[in-house]
Design an enzyme around this catalytic site. Sequence first.
Site, PDB file in Angstrom:
ATOM      1  N   CYS A   1       5.416  -0.374   7.372  1.00  0.00           N
ATOM      2  CA  CYS A   1       5.696   0.820   6.373  1.00  0.00           C
ATOM      3  C   CYS A   1       6.578   1.290   6.073  1.00  0.00           C
ATOM      4  O   CYS A   1       7.754   1.511   6.289  1.00  0.00           O
ATOM      5  CB  CYS A   1       4.750   2.045   7.523  1.00  0.00           C
ATOM      6  SG  CYS A   1       3.890   3.747   6.907  1.00  0.00           S
ATOM      7  N   LEU A   2       6.712   1.712   4.422  1.00  0.00           N
ATOM      8  CA  LEU A   2       7.435   2.398   3.743  1.00  0.00           C
ATOM      9  C   LEU A   2       8.128   3.555   4.257  1.00  0.00           C
ATOM     10  O   LEU A   2       9.002   3.999   3.871  1.00  0.00           O
ATOM     11  CB  LEU A   2       6.987   2.559   1.814  1.00  0.00           C
ATOM     12  CG  LEU A   2       6.593   1.065   1.999  1.00  0.00           C
ATOM     13  CD1 LEU A   2       5.640   1.235   0.252  1.00  0.00           C
ATOM     14  CD2 LEU A   2       8.090   0.483   1.107  1.00  0.00           C
TER      15      LEU A   2
ATOM     16  N   HIS B   1      -4.226   1.520   7.637  1.00  0.00           N
ATOM     17  CA  HIS B   1      -3.502   2.634   7.300  1.00  0.00           C
ATOM     18  C   HIS B   1      -3.244   2.905   6.514  1.00  0.00           C
ATOM     19  O   HIS B   1      -2.429   4.584   7.517  1.00  0.00           O
ATOM     20  CB  HIS B   1      -2.165   1.049   7.686  1.00  0.00           C
ATOM     21  CG  HIS B   1      -0.552   1.259   7.169  1.00  0.00           C
ATOM     22  ND1 HIS B   1      -0.048   0.871   8.027  1.00  0.00           N
ATOM     23  CD2 HIS B   1      -0.373   2.312   6.738  1.00  0.00           C
ATOM     24  CE1 HIS B   1       1.362   1.609   7.515  1.00  0.00           C
ATOM     25  NE2 HIS B   1       0.899   2.229   6.851  1.00  0.00           N
ATOM     26  N   GLU B   2      -3.840   2.722   5.253  1.00  0.00           N
ATOM     27  CA  GLU B   2      -3.216   3.844   3.848  1.00  0.00           C
ATOM     28  C   GLU B   2      -4.572   5.579   4.522  1.00  0.00           C
ATOM     29  O   GLU B   2      -3.811   6.285   4.659  1.00  0.00           O
ATOM     30  CB  GLU B   2      -3.448   3.586   2.311  1.00  0.00           C
ATOM     31  CG  GLU B   2      -2.882   2.243   2.169  1.00  0.00           C
ATOM     32  CD  GLU B   2      -1.492   2.034   2.841  1.00  0.00           C
ATOM     33  OE1 GLU B   2      -1.039   3.939   2.894  1.00  0.00           O
ATOM     34  OE2 GLU B   2      -0.599   1.606   3.104  1.00  0.00           O
TER      35      GLU B   2
ATOM     36  N   HIS C   1      -2.751   7.625   6.949  1.00  0.00           N
ATOM     37  CA  HIS C   1      -1.404   7.971   6.095  1.00  0.00           C
ATOM     38  C   HIS C   1      -2.259   9.861   5.544  1.00  0.00           C
ATOM     39  O   HIS C   1      -1.822  10.528   5.789  1.00  0.00           O
ATOM     40  CB  HIS C   1      -0.794   7.335   4.580  1.00  0.00           C
ATOM     41  CG  HIS C   1       0.539   7.292   5.434  1.00  0.00           C
ATOM     42  ND1 HIS C   1       1.138   7.397   5.797  1.00  0.00           N
ATOM     43  CD2 HIS C   1      -0.092   5.429   5.361  1.00  0.00           C
ATOM     44  CE1 HIS C   1       2.394   6.624   6.699  1.00  0.00           C
ATOM     45  NE2 HIS C   1       1.553   5.119   5.686  1.00  0.00           N
TER      46      HIS C   1
ATOM     47  N   GLN D   1       3.054   9.520   1.079  1.00  0.00           N
ATOM     48  CA  GLN D   1       4.000   9.167   1.566  1.00  0.00           C
ATOM     49  C   GLN D   1       5.419   9.584   0.245  1.00  0.00           C
ATOM     50  O   GLN D   1       6.426   9.770   0.364  1.00  0.00           O
ATOM     51  CB  GLN D   1       3.875   7.444   1.586  1.00  0.00           C
ATOM     52  CG  GLN D   1       3.496   7.634   2.863  1.00  0.00           C
ATOM     53  CD  GLN D   1       3.606   5.701   2.817  1.00  0.00           C
ATOM     54  OE1 GLN D   1       2.310   5.457   2.229  1.00  0.00           O
ATOM     55  NE2 GLN D   1       3.827   5.257   2.984  1.00  0.00           N
TER      56      GLN D   1
ATOM     57  N   GLY E   1       0.734  -0.981   0.197  1.00  0.00           N
ATOM     58  CA  GLY E   1      -0.459   0.019   0.422  1.00  0.00           C
ATOM     59  C   GLY E   1       0.978   1.217  -0.187  1.00  0.00           C
ATOM     60  O   GLY E   1       2.395   1.074   0.171  1.00  0.00           O
TER      61      GLY E   1
END
Length: 169
Positions: free
Chosen positions: A94-95, A136-137, A140, A51, A46
């Site tokens: 997470c990235l 989660h996304e 963000h 991000q 994701g």
Amino acid sequence: MAILPILTAPDPVLKKKAEHVEEVTDEIRALLDDMVETMYDAPGIGLAAPQVGVLKRIIVIDVTQEGEEPFAYKMINPEVIWESEELSLYEEGCLSVPESFSEVERPSVVKVTYTDEHGLAHEIEADGLLATCVQHEIDHLNGTLFIDHISRIKRSIIMRKLNKMKKSA
Ligand code: NI
């Protein structure tokens, strides 16, 4: 298409609230394609626009397993309209928080509305990994990272590690 650089914590952009997308333009479609390519390249399951430094309410997700046909959700203005009382625990990463993982508890099932790249409205019911990932996304888009859901002690350990990684980079 292009692979975009991914911001990592504690970048202040990751703490900002993203803006509603008013119109699905070619520019938005190009951003969605770049985000999908960036997610696959990372690799991740994701990615949210903040991000990659874009404060717009856009996320991409692909939770298909190896051997399955890949399927990337492209969601514009995603919104949780219902969540189950039942909770699930998943180990999240997470990235933007590289090389750190922690268990986070979230509703097991959610209903989400969003607009797709053609401007069409959708409603899905997500469970399992997709439910965790979409929450989660969407977090963000509101300036929230998974580490904001864990204990202060665990968070400070992860932040110290990130600061060290940034200094040595
Ligand atoms: Ni993330």
